[in-house]
Write a protein that holds these residues in place. Structure first.
Motif, PDB file in Angstrom:
ATOM      1  N   PHE A   1     -16.732 -12.065  10.661  1.00 32.10           N
ATOM      2  CA  PHE A   1     -16.350 -13.137  10.445  1.00 32.10           C
ATOM      3  C   PHE A   1     -14.684 -13.242  10.645  1.00 32.10           C
ATOM      4  N   LEU A   2     -14.195 -14.362  11.061  1.00 32.77           N
ATOM      5  CA  LEU A   2     -12.680 -14.784  11.283  1.00 32.77           C
ATOM      6  C   LEU A   2     -12.558 -15.662  10.234  1.00 32.77           C
ATOM      7  N   GLY A   3     -11.554 -15.272   9.190  1.00 30.58           N
ATOM      8  CA  GLY A   3     -11.743 -16.158   7.838  1.00 30.58           C
ATOM      9  C   GLY A   3     -12.903 -16.302   7.356  1.00 30.58           C
ATOM     10  N   ARG A   4     -13.360 -17.549   7.415  1.00 29.77           N
ATOM     11  CA  ARG A   4     -14.811 -18.022   6.879  1.00 29.77           C
ATOM     12  C   ARG A   4     -15.777 -18.224   7.976  1.00 29.77           C
ATOM     13  N   LYS A   5     -15.186 -18.317   9.091  1.00 31.94           N
ATOM     14  CA  LYS A   5     -15.890 -18.977  10.369  1.00 31.94           C
ATOM     15  C   LYS A   5     -16.752 -17.596  10.885  1.00 31.94           C
ATOM     16  N   PRO A   6     -18.018 -17.444  11.152  1.00 37.24           N
ATOM     17  CA  PRO A   6     -18.842 -16.458  12.016  1.00 37.24           C
ATOM     18  C   PRO A   6     -18.161 -16.291  13.385  1.00 37.24           C
TER      19      PRO A   6
END
Length: 97
Positions: free
Chosen positions: A66-71
């Motif tokens: 994950f990058l922050g909340r993004k997969p």
């Protein structure tokens, strides 16, 4: 054709999309899913199928995070994949040669 065996052409690599993935990763080492999707003008489903086939052959690894909340999905070429791609290019060279 002088003794060339067409069987030396790797069917896993020898497809437009998979060849594009392998050629890009051979140079870049790793790429995220959206980068490959844009580069190859592929749909999400189509790219997923081709990445899975390369992963099943052991030519790439797929890393999910994950990058922050993004997969984030990244494809990385393996040592086996790099060797297979080199062999593929040599076989193609003999065929064309």
């Amino acid at each position: 054709m002088g003794g060339f065996d067409i069987g030396q052409i790797d069917d896993v690599i020898h497809g437009r999309m998979r060849l594009g993935i392998m050629a890009y990763l051979a140079d870049a080492e790793a790429a995220d899913f959206n980068e490959l999707k844009a580069l190859l003008d592929a749909t999400q489903g189509n790219l997923s199928v081709h990445l899975r086939k390369l992963e099943e052959a052991g030519y790439i690894t797929i890393e999910k995070s994950f990058l922050g909340r993004k997969p984030l999905t990244r494809a990385r070429i393996t040592t086996k994949g790099r060797a297979a791609f080199k062999t593929y290019l040599e076989a193609l060279g003999k065929l064309i040669g």
